[in-house]
Design a protein around this motif. Structure first.
Motif, PDB file in Angstrom:
ATOM      1  N   THR D 115       0.781  -1.035   0.311  1.00  0.00           N
ATOM      2  CA  THR D 115      -0.078   0.032  -0.022  1.00  0.00           C
ATOM      3  C   THR D 115       0.778   1.454  -0.084  1.00  0.00           C
ATOM      4  O   THR D 115       0.494   2.337  -0.776  1.00  0.00           O
ATOM      5  CB  THR D 115      -0.946  -0.039   1.331  1.00  0.00           C
ATOM      6  N   ILE D 118       1.986   1.788  -3.456  1.00  0.00           N
ATOM      7  CA  ILE D 118       0.938   2.245  -4.238  1.00  0.00           C
ATOM      8  C   ILE D 118       0.556   3.636  -4.029  1.00  0.00           C
ATOM      9  O   ILE D 118       0.253   4.238  -5.230  1.00  0.00           O
ATOM     10  CB  ILE D 118      -0.430   1.327  -4.115  1.00  0.00           C
ATOM     11  N   VAL D 119       0.440   4.266  -2.882  1.00  0.00           N
ATOM     12  CA  VAL D 119       0.049   5.427  -2.664  1.00  0.00           C
ATOM     13  C   VAL D 119       0.814   6.615  -3.286  1.00  0.00           C
ATOM     14  O   VAL D 119       0.587   7.576  -3.739  1.00  0.00           O
ATOM     15  CB  VAL D 119       0.152   5.743  -1.142  1.00  0.00           C
ATOM     16  N   ASN D 120       2.436   6.320  -3.471  1.00  0.00           N
ATOM     17  CA  ASN D 120       3.284   7.204  -3.878  1.00  0.00           C
ATOM     18  C   ASN D 120       3.495   6.812  -5.547  1.00  0.00           C
ATOM     19  O   ASN D 120       4.551   7.603  -5.969  1.00  0.00           O
ATOM     20  CB  ASN D 120       4.458   7.108  -3.072  1.00  0.00           C
ATOM     21  N   ASP D 121       2.888   5.805  -5.971  1.00  0.00           N
ATOM     22  CA  ASP D 121       3.217   5.661  -7.372  1.00  0.00           C
ATOM     23  C   ASP D 121       2.444   5.278  -8.131  1.00  0.00           C
ATOM     24  O   ASP D 121       1.877   3.960  -8.404  1.00  0.00           O
ATOM     25  CB  ASP D 121       4.537   4.251  -7.447  1.00  0.00           C
ATOM     26  N   PRO D 122       1.837   6.022  -9.226  1.00  0.00           N
ATOM     27  CA  PRO D 122       0.478   5.768  -9.870  1.00  0.00           C
ATOM     28  C   PRO D 122       0.863   4.713 -10.773  1.00  0.00           C
ATOM     29  O   PRO D 122      -0.256   3.808 -10.961  1.00  0.00           O
ATOM     30  CB  PRO D 122       0.352   7.019 -10.700  1.00  0.00           C
ATOM     31  N   HIS D 129      -4.240  -2.579  -9.774  1.00  0.00           N
ATOM     32  CA  HIS D 129      -5.665  -2.746 -10.014  1.00  0.00           C
ATOM     33  C   HIS D 129      -5.642  -3.994 -11.288  1.00  0.00           C
ATOM     34  O   HIS D 129      -6.594  -4.700 -11.157  1.00  0.00           O
ATOM     35  CB  HIS D 129      -5.964  -1.396 -10.796  1.00  0.00           C
ATOM     36  N   GLU D 137     -12.573  -7.710  -7.985  1.00  0.00           N
ATOM     37  CA  GLU D 137     -13.799  -7.323  -7.951  1.00  0.00           C
ATOM     38  C   GLU D 137     -14.640  -7.672  -8.846  1.00  0.00           C
ATOM     39  O   GLU D 137     -15.755  -7.707  -8.614  1.00  0.00           O
ATOM     40  CB  GLU D 137     -13.408  -5.543  -8.451  1.00  0.00           C
ATOM     41  N   ASP D 164     -17.986  -0.126  -3.358  1.00  0.00           N
ATOM     42  CA  ASP D 164     -17.228   0.645  -2.703  1.00  0.00           C
ATOM     43  C   ASP D 164     -17.703   1.000  -1.190  1.00  0.00           C
ATOM     44  O   ASP D 164     -17.000   1.060  -0.206  1.00  0.00           O
ATOM     45  CB  ASP D 164     -17.489   1.994  -3.210  1.00  0.00           C
TER      46      ASP D 164
END
Lengths: 199, 199, 199, 199
Positions: D115, D118-122, D129, D137, D164
């Motif tokens: 995480t 992921i937060v800092n690297d698109p 995803h 999903e 969501d």
DNA sequence: ACTTAATCGAGACGGTACGTCAAGTCTTTTG
DNA sequence: CAAAAGACTTGACGTACCGTCTCGATTAAGT
């Protein structure tokens, strides 16, 4: 703030400086100049690599200074050649000693290392001149001047040239291993030189 | 070396051999000896690294051979010094030419590289002697012998010693950058040598 | 930590404290959280590194506090949500504003930095709760309570849960970049929440 | 020739690839994500650092892939949620399992690490995803579609929004440690969601 | 002409060392 | 005595090359 700019020598750690030079000297003797690495010097000296990079620009510079330090301590201030009044005998003594020194493996290794550096780095060559070769040459020239005054050498001889003729062949033979460094060879060089520059 | 049990020279690619030596030579000129890498030579020569390692034991050996090849091709077989009958004039000509050569930067770089290798590797020193220095010295001694026969040089002079006295100072001055390589210096060395060994 | 047995806060320099937080905040904006270093903060703040280490345990803590300071100053003491009597309209307003804020790059960078810290450090998570998230949640719950009293929300609804359902999807979408933060999405979340908790 | 450009994957060593991912996984568990270094991964995997840099652009990417590999192997191809016909019971089962998973420290560490990245690297967010969150999903939406067809869920419900509302609160509570992940909380989220989207 | 075995270009591999950056500690000087 | 300045040890970074090791693809012999 990187370490890159202008370290301020007043705060320099004498302990580290000494340990680095000592480690460098020891490693050259143990593994040979070509295989000495900055990392090994740092590790052996118990010092961070950055402390080396902060104060020296290259491996060559460290090695160079470690050998300079080695050569300078013992003779300290004054260097003087023997002067018995007999220039031939005195020079032969000195030349034989020089030849013996070059033949000594313990002496060889660091000097070859130093020479490798000097050959490829004009800056080091200049430093070498100023700090090691220069003073030694002065001492030799002083002895030659005394010989001139005693009428054993041409009064108008260029003393730099005399030294070149006297030492260069020995030096070259050592560096290129192009022949043995015998006492006889040393004597022959003295004879040739005195013949060329006799009054 | 895995591949290299017995590289069987009959199958050796002449094209590769030549490209490698040529690449080495070019790189020494461009980036300086110290910064030449085997990988760069291989890339520049369009050759696999293994092809270099198969035929040469070290970077030094490749560089060494590339410079040897360079020096040998032009002069091919025979080397001879000028012989006008006047030993002084002939030697001065040769010595001035040698000094000029040393002062030429294009000449300097590879020779310094070669010297670096020789200083630290007795094997290369021996090869250097055998393949480059030796033949040259023979040519020089031939000219000196002619001078002896003409009574311009002491008949009992040790010609190796004569060459040492003549060339070493120049060489040393160049190697250590301890002074300028002027025509005057070249002349002075000839004068000194002839004085020392006059009949 | 040598110096830091008991940093005695009475003597703390307010000037330094402020310069450090300001420098940290500025650097996060300029180079991104990951590339901010203590050294850079110290240099920019005109402060010795020790002054930072004396008062904060880690880079995370400095950054955290600098962002907290940033968020707290403007809103000062009291935070209150709009209350027009129409909970749906009020929530949509707030949610759209929140979505817009998250979409603003200038806002994003520090909040992502802060989140990085919080994810891996439970202590910071607790502080975050106490000093930033908590007060905000209280304000939101106050508005929801008013809606309950007005009969617009089930009287027995768990307000923490209501807030979770309302905000978490938006937050997650932003954090994982798993979808666009449109006003429509904000509205949809309000609709869903009100439907789930209608009286 | 530097290693910098376009490694040619056909020659890639599967042995090394596997050892690196395994070492990364093990180290995250042992010392925590923040303290894992490329050097440590290389050493533990018995691999040169360059072999890592040749195939992955950053530490984050290695760690990311090592966790992906971890998550993907067991479930292999097909992911499907339980379907007893009772959507409430099925969702509660799944949500309680998810809550339990998040509460398990052995599971937590790598997921928090992931995480953080992921937060800092698109880019990593996108990969996350595509390769992990997406398929999961889809499986969840398949189950929800079945519920729609069975008339247990509004036919016009936006299934992404349903997911969501269902998962985000749980996720957020875990990430920010803002509350306990109890089975009761899991149940409450199912209840809220079904209430909001009932036909 | 046809195998067949060594050499070739290419480049991945496990490593060592490089020179740089920053972390956190320690020491000296200044206010 | 706190603070600025900054040198120190440590350790990781990402890069450059080392020398070894496969890989097909030539290529030159010996059958």
């Amino acid at each position: 703030m990187s370490d890159a700019r202008k370290p301020y020598p007043a705060r320099r750690s004498e302990r580290s400086r000494h340990a680095i030079l000592e480690a460098a000297r020891a490693l050259i003797g143990e593994v040979g100049y070509g295989k000495v690495s900055i990392e090994a010097i740092a590790a052996r000296a118990g010092v961070g690599k950055q402390t080396i990079y902060r104060w020296w620009p290259s491996k060559g510079a460290v090695v160079f200074e470690s050998i300079l330090a080695l050569s300078q301590d013992p003779q300290s201030e004054e260097i003087a050649l023997p002067d018995t009044g007999d220039i031939e005998a005195d020079l032969k003594l000195v030349m034989r000693a020089t030849a013996a020194e070059f033949a000594d493996p313990a002496f060889e290794a660091p000097i070859r290392a130093l020479t490798s550096e000097i050959v490829n780095d004009p800056d080091l060559a200049a430093q070498y001149h100023e700090r090691l070769a220069g003073p030694l040459e002065e001492a030799k020239k002083a002895r030659l001047r005394a010989a001139q005054e005693a009428g054993q050498l041409a009064a108008d001889a260029d003393l730099d040239l005399v030294l070149d003729v006297l030492y260069s062949p020995l030096h070259r033979r050592w560096l290129y291993r192009s022949g043995p460094l015998t006492p006889e060879y040393a004597d022959a060089l003295v004879d040739v030189t005195l013949r060329a520059f006799r009054p």
